[in-house]
Scaffold this motif. Sequence first.
Motif, PDB file in Angstrom:
ATOM      1  N   THR A  54      -5.565  -9.978  -2.918  1.00  0.00           N
ATOM      2  CA  THR A  54      -6.480 -11.052  -2.528  1.00  0.00           C
ATOM      3  C   THR A  54      -7.603 -11.260  -3.533  1.00  0.00           C
ATOM      4  N   GLY A  55      -7.453 -10.762  -4.741  1.00  0.00           N
ATOM      5  CA  GLY A  55      -8.540 -10.896  -5.704  1.00  0.00           C
ATOM      6  C   GLY A  55      -9.726 -10.021  -5.340  1.00  0.00           C
ATOM      7  N   CYS A  56      -9.491  -8.961  -4.597  1.00  0.00           N
ATOM      8  CA  CYS A  56     -10.518  -8.016  -4.151  1.00  0.00           C
ATOM      9  C   CYS A  56     -11.594  -8.671  -3.289  1.00  0.00           C
ATOM     10  N   VAL A  57     -11.223  -9.712  -2.534  1.00  0.00           N
ATOM     11  CA  VAL A  57     -12.195 -10.316  -1.617  1.00  0.00           C
ATOM     12  C   VAL A  57     -12.025  -9.787  -0.196  1.00  0.00           C
ATOM     13  N   THR A  58     -11.049  -8.894   0.006  1.00  0.00           N
ATOM     14  CA  THR A  58     -10.928  -8.196   1.289  1.00  0.00           C
ATOM     15  C   THR A  58     -10.590  -6.739   1.000  1.00  0.00           C
ATOM     16  N   ILE A  59     -11.011  -5.854   1.888  1.00  0.00           N
ATOM     17  CA  ILE A  59     -10.631  -4.453   1.773  1.00  0.00           C
ATOM     18  C   ILE A  59      -9.145  -4.305   2.076  1.00  0.00           C
ATOM     19  N   ALA A  60      -8.661  -5.034   3.091  1.00  0.00           N
ATOM     20  CA  ALA A  60      -7.258  -4.930   3.486  1.00  0.00           C
ATOM     21  C   ALA A  60      -6.314  -5.289   2.343  1.00  0.00           C
ATOM     22  N   GLY A  61      -6.765  -6.109   1.416  1.00  0.00           N
ATOM     23  CA  GLY A  61      -5.934  -6.507   0.291  1.00  0.00           C
ATOM     24  C   GLY A  61      -5.957  -5.522  -0.864  1.00  0.00           C
ATOM     25  N   GLN A  62      -6.717  -4.428  -0.728  1.00  0.00           N
ATOM     26  CA  GLN A  62      -6.811  -3.436  -1.796  1.00  0.00           C
ATOM     27  C   GLN A  62      -6.011  -2.186  -1.419  1.00  0.00           C
ATOM     28  N   THR A  63      -5.289  -1.656  -2.377  1.00  0.00           N
ATOM     29  CA  THR A  63      -4.566  -0.407  -2.188  1.00  0.00           C
ATOM     30  C   THR A  63      -5.062   0.595  -3.221  1.00  0.00           C
ATOM     31  N   VAL A  64      -5.551   1.731  -2.747  1.00  0.00           N
ATOM     32  CA  VAL A  64      -6.065   2.781  -3.623  1.00  0.00           C
ATOM     33  C   VAL A  64      -4.903   3.450  -4.353  1.00  0.00           C
ATOM     34  N   ASN A  65      -5.092   3.729  -5.629  1.00  0.00           N
ATOM     35  CA  ASN A  65      -4.069   4.402  -6.412  1.00  0.00           C
ATOM     36  C   ASN A  65      -4.151   5.910  -6.140  1.00  0.00           C
ATOM     37  N   ALA A  66      -3.134   6.452  -5.500  1.00  0.00           N
ATOM     38  CA  ALA A  66      -3.140   7.846  -5.049  1.00  0.00           C
ATOM     39  C   ALA A  66      -3.117   8.849  -6.204  1.00  0.00           C
ATOM     40  N   THR A  67      -2.651   8.449  -7.369  1.00  0.00           N
ATOM     41  CA  THR A  67      -2.629   9.357  -8.521  1.00  0.00           C
ATOM     42  C   THR A  67      -3.961   9.324  -9.261  1.00  0.00           C
ATOM     43  N   PHE A  68      -4.512   8.151  -9.439  1.00  0.00           N
ATOM     44  CA  PHE A  68      -5.747   7.961 -10.208  1.00  0.00           C
ATOM     45  C   PHE A  68      -6.984   8.467  -9.458  1.00  0.00           C
ATOM     46  N   GLU A  69      -7.070   8.141  -8.183  1.00  0.00           N
ATOM     47  CA  GLU A  69      -8.296   8.367  -7.400  1.00  0.00           C
ATOM     48  C   GLU A  69      -8.772   9.818  -7.351  1.00  0.00           C
TER      49      GLU A  69
END
Length: 181
Positions: free
Chosen positions: A99-114
């Motif tokens: 969503t262009g980072c305009v919602t939290i629901a549209g973001q997926t955290v990178n499990a390897t990077f984080e």
Amino acid sequence: RNMFDLAFSDGEINSLNACYPGSYLRGLITQLSNGAGRSRLKLIPYADRLIDEHGTNDIWLGSSWQQLANDKLALAAFAKKFGVKVSITTLFPRVTQTTGCVTIAGQTVNATFEPVRTTYNTWVRAGSPVDVSGLADMSGAPSALVDDYIDLSAPFEVDANNVVTLNGGFLKVPIAPVATF
């Protein structure tokens, strides 16, 4: 012109952004391969302060938080030889988004990077602690090589509820529409 150039446009502070896309700290400070922009190290003796933002590409290329932290310390040790003050920065979350980072629901955290990023950021905020050998160690004493840090991610990083939180993993989204048409 970058953000530092614009911030210092009063003519009293000069800055030089010596970074480029794809730059990674390990390549800069070690002779791993040809290139990696190592010639940029020649600029350090002419500086009063070095602000280093490297890290994201290093993590993508497989560095652990300790490798990244020790590379920061190696760069700082090099700069200190010339009397240059060193500031390092925290790293932003990296998410995939729909969503262009305009919602939290549209973001997926990178499990390897984080996990690597958050541990590294914790190390930075703790004063870049080192063990008696001078290697990065969370239980050590703050390093004398790093003068200070800039917490770039703190104002923009949120938890799953869009609440500003250190090491929250998401990028802050607008509470109200940015614009109306």
